[in-house]
Design a protein around this motif. Structure first.
Motif, PDB file in Angstrom:
ATOM      1  N   UNK A  20       0.828  -1.200   0.000  1.00 17.03           N
ATOM      2  CA  UNK A  20       0.000   0.000   0.000  1.00 17.03           C
ATOM      3  C   UNK A  20       0.868   1.258   0.000  1.00 17.03           C
ATOM      4  N   UNK A  21       1.947   1.219   0.791  1.00 22.45           N
ATOM      5  CA  UNK A  21       2.880   2.346   0.799  1.00 22.45           C
ATOM      6  C   UNK A  21       3.524   2.511  -0.577  1.00 22.45           C
ATOM      7  N   UNK A  22       3.894   1.394  -1.191  1.00 22.30           N
ATOM      8  CA  UNK A  22       4.512   1.432  -2.515  1.00 22.30           C
ATOM      9  C   UNK A  22       3.552   1.992  -3.560  1.00 22.30           C
ATOM     10  N   UNK A  23       2.281   1.583  -3.496  1.00 17.87           N
ATOM     11  CA  UNK A  23       1.294   2.075  -4.464  1.00 17.87           C
ATOM     12  C   UNK A  23       1.182   3.592  -4.389  1.00 17.87           C
ATOM     13  N   UNK A  24       1.147   4.108  -3.161  1.00 18.98           N
ATOM     14  CA  UNK A  24       1.046   5.551  -3.004  1.00 18.98           C
ATOM     15  C   UNK A  24       2.271   6.296  -3.483  1.00 18.98           C
ATOM     16  N   UNK A  25       3.463   5.805  -3.134  1.00 19.33           N
ATOM     17  CA  UNK A  25       4.680   6.497  -3.571  1.00 19.33           C
ATOM     18  C   UNK A  25       4.840   6.409  -5.095  1.00 19.33           C
ATOM     19  N   UNK A 210      -6.481   4.022   2.395  1.00 20.10           N
ATOM     20  CA  UNK A 210      -7.473   4.081   3.466  1.00 20.10           C
ATOM     21  C   UNK A 210      -7.541   2.763   4.234  1.00 20.10           C
ATOM     22  N   UNK A 211      -7.109   1.681   3.607  1.00 21.94           N
ATOM     23  CA  UNK A 211      -7.181   0.367   4.240  1.00 21.94           C
ATOM     24  C   UNK A 211      -5.983   0.075   5.143  1.00 21.94           C
ATOM     25  N   UNK A 212      -4.974   0.937   5.106  1.00 17.28           N
ATOM     26  CA  UNK A 212      -3.759   0.702   5.891  1.00 17.28           C
ATOM     27  C   UNK A 212      -3.986   1.077   7.344  1.00 17.28           C
ATOM     28  N   UNK A 213      -3.604   0.207   8.267  1.00 14.45           N
ATOM     29  CA  UNK A 213      -3.714   0.498   9.692  1.00 14.45           C
ATOM     30  C   UNK A 213      -2.551   1.367  10.155  1.00 14.45           C
ATOM     31  N   UNK A 214      -2.777   2.088  11.233  1.00 19.40           N
ATOM     32  CA  UNK A 214      -1.731   2.916  11.805  1.00 19.40           C
ATOM     33  C   UNK A 214      -0.560   2.057  12.267  1.00 19.40           C
TER      34      UNK A 214
END
Length: 450
Positions: A20-25, A210-214
């Motif tokens: 998810x972090x990779x998709x955003x970056x 939005x699906x990523x937890x803190x």
């Protein structure tokens, strides 16, 4: 950090967060790079055409202007990320970048609205800079803080993959448009398509993030009541040498990387060597794949051999390959140019893959977002901000592209020297019980580097 927080979660959960972090970056860097690539191919003639022979240099300067706003974005996102959490900043920076990029695709040229056109373009580029300054810290930390201690390099490499993937997408989008349009069509409207397409990518990224937890590390910090009310003040009071060291380390990687991500190689190949734009864009896409692979390799190797050792190998490869790279580029033979670019990207990946894990391990939890983001943003200013403009100015004034090589060798040497100032902190606990020492000797050394 407590053992439960540090080891909780399955491999699949760690991978989901990292992806998810990779998709955003990837989306962020696609947006950021598409501007840089169009600088030498489009903007110099559509927005800065009244500046004559200086239009290309001034056009490249607009890339650098946005970098001065990266530290501002890093400070804002870092403060909020350390105060209210990493996840919220991931979403906010993604939306800001998407809006700015889409609007760039709608800006009329200077022939339509005069000097307002370049002013609007620069303002939107500044918004991109603010977003880019805050984006990386959140993506890197949420990946590393979710990861098992022994695999931080591996999972921390995922958000790093966003840069080569973004470069791949940006070059691919432009290559497709240039291949399907005539030169006149591309300048008239074709270049706008990749910018407008950003709205679709950002929507997809928003849903994913939005699906990523803190981060469990941040949750523990929040529950313990140990959050700093003024993380930036604490950072500069107790940890400013780390900010400087991290910035210089990244500057050495960023200056070299911005030869392709900043559009200089593409511009030089087309405007000075007479290569076909589509051909060189495809060549850079191949190199982006090499950068992607070496970035992941760099992250994984850093878990085994240490972050700093992998950095040193990468910097030495950059030094050794710099002049052969420009020699092969000057042949204008696409086969040799691709070889040059792929090998060039290998050293780049080894000095990029371990970065998220290294920066996370440098700082205590309460100021980690601020510290990592500012080191990254300031390093980007020092390294990448005006690298394409400096390269163009050096090549134009000296008449040889090898002067650019001298400049990049000098920057790389500084980065290599910094690796002997930092102390290896492979696997250090990331929570309050481990990495929160205020003694700078925890991460800096003046004698040895274990």
């Amino acid at each position: 950090m407590s053992p439960s927080a540090q080891t909780s979660g399955s491999q699949s959960q760690h991978r989901t967060v990292a992806l998810a972090a990779m998709a955003g970056t990837t989306i962020e860097w696609y947006d950021f790079f598409i501007y840089a690539l169009c600088t030498g191919l489009v903007f110099n003639s559509l927005f800065f055409d009244g500046l004559g022979e200086n239009s290309l240099i001034i056009s490249f300067a607009t890339i650098g202007i946005s970098f001065f706003f990266r530290p501002v974005g890093a400070a804002l996102a870092g403060h909020l990320g350390d105060r209210i959490g990493r996840r919220a900043m991931l979403i906010a920076t993604l939306l800001l970048m998407g809006v700015a990029t889409t609007l760039i695709g709608l800006v009329p040229s200077s022939s339509s609205i005069g000097t307002s056109a370049p002013v609007i373009l620069v303002l939107l580029r500044i918004l991109q800079g603010l977003s880019a300054g805050g984006e990386w810290g959140g993506a890197a930390l949420i990946s590393v803080e979710h990861a098992p201690a022994a695999q931080r390099g591996r999972f921390g490499a995922y958000p790093q993959l966003g840069a080569p993937l973004g470069l791949l997408l940006a070059n691919g989008a432009l290559a497709a448009v240039t291949a399907l349009t005539t030169d006149d069509q591309f300048l008239a409207w074709g270049w706008r398509i990749p910018f407008l397409a950003s709205v679709v990518l950002v929507a997809a990224g928003f849903v994913i993030r939005r699906k990523v937890e803190e981060s469990p590390v941040y949750r523990e910090l929040k529950e313990s009541g140990s959050r700093s009310r003024a993380p930036l003040a604490v950072l500069f009071k107790d940890h400013w040498p780390l900010v400087v060291a991290g910035a210089l380390l990244f500057a050495a990687n960023n200056a070299v990387g911005y030869m392709t991500t900043g559009g200089y190689v593409q511009s030089y190949s087309v405007n000075h060597l007479g290569m076909d734009p589509t051909t060189i864009l495809i060549g850079v896409m191949v190199a982006a794949v090499g950068w992607l692979v070496s970035t992941m390799v760099g992250g994984r190797l850093s878990d085994r051999f240490g972050r700093l050792r992998v950095y040193r190998i990468g910097f030495l490869i950059q030094l050794a390959w710099m002049f052969p790279f420009f020699a092969l580029l000057n042949t204008a033979n696409i086969g040799l140019v691709v070889v040059a670019l792929v090998l060039y990207s290998f050293g780049l990946g080894l000095t990029y893959g371990p970065q998220a894990a290294l920066f996370a391990e440098l700082y205590p939890t309460a100021v980690r977002y601020s510290g990592a983001a500012l080191s990254y943003a300031i390093g980007a200013v020092l390294g990448g901000a005006f690298a394409p403009m400096i390269a163009e100015a050096l090549q134009s004034s000296t008449g040889t592209v090898y002067s650019v090589g001298v400049y990049l060798v000098g920057v790389t040497a500084v980065g290599l020297a910094v690796t002997f100032v930092l102390k290896e902190r492979l696997g250090v606990p990331l929570g309050d019980a481990g990495a929160d020492e205020k003694d700078e000797q925890a991460a800096l050394t003046t004698s040895s580097n274990p």
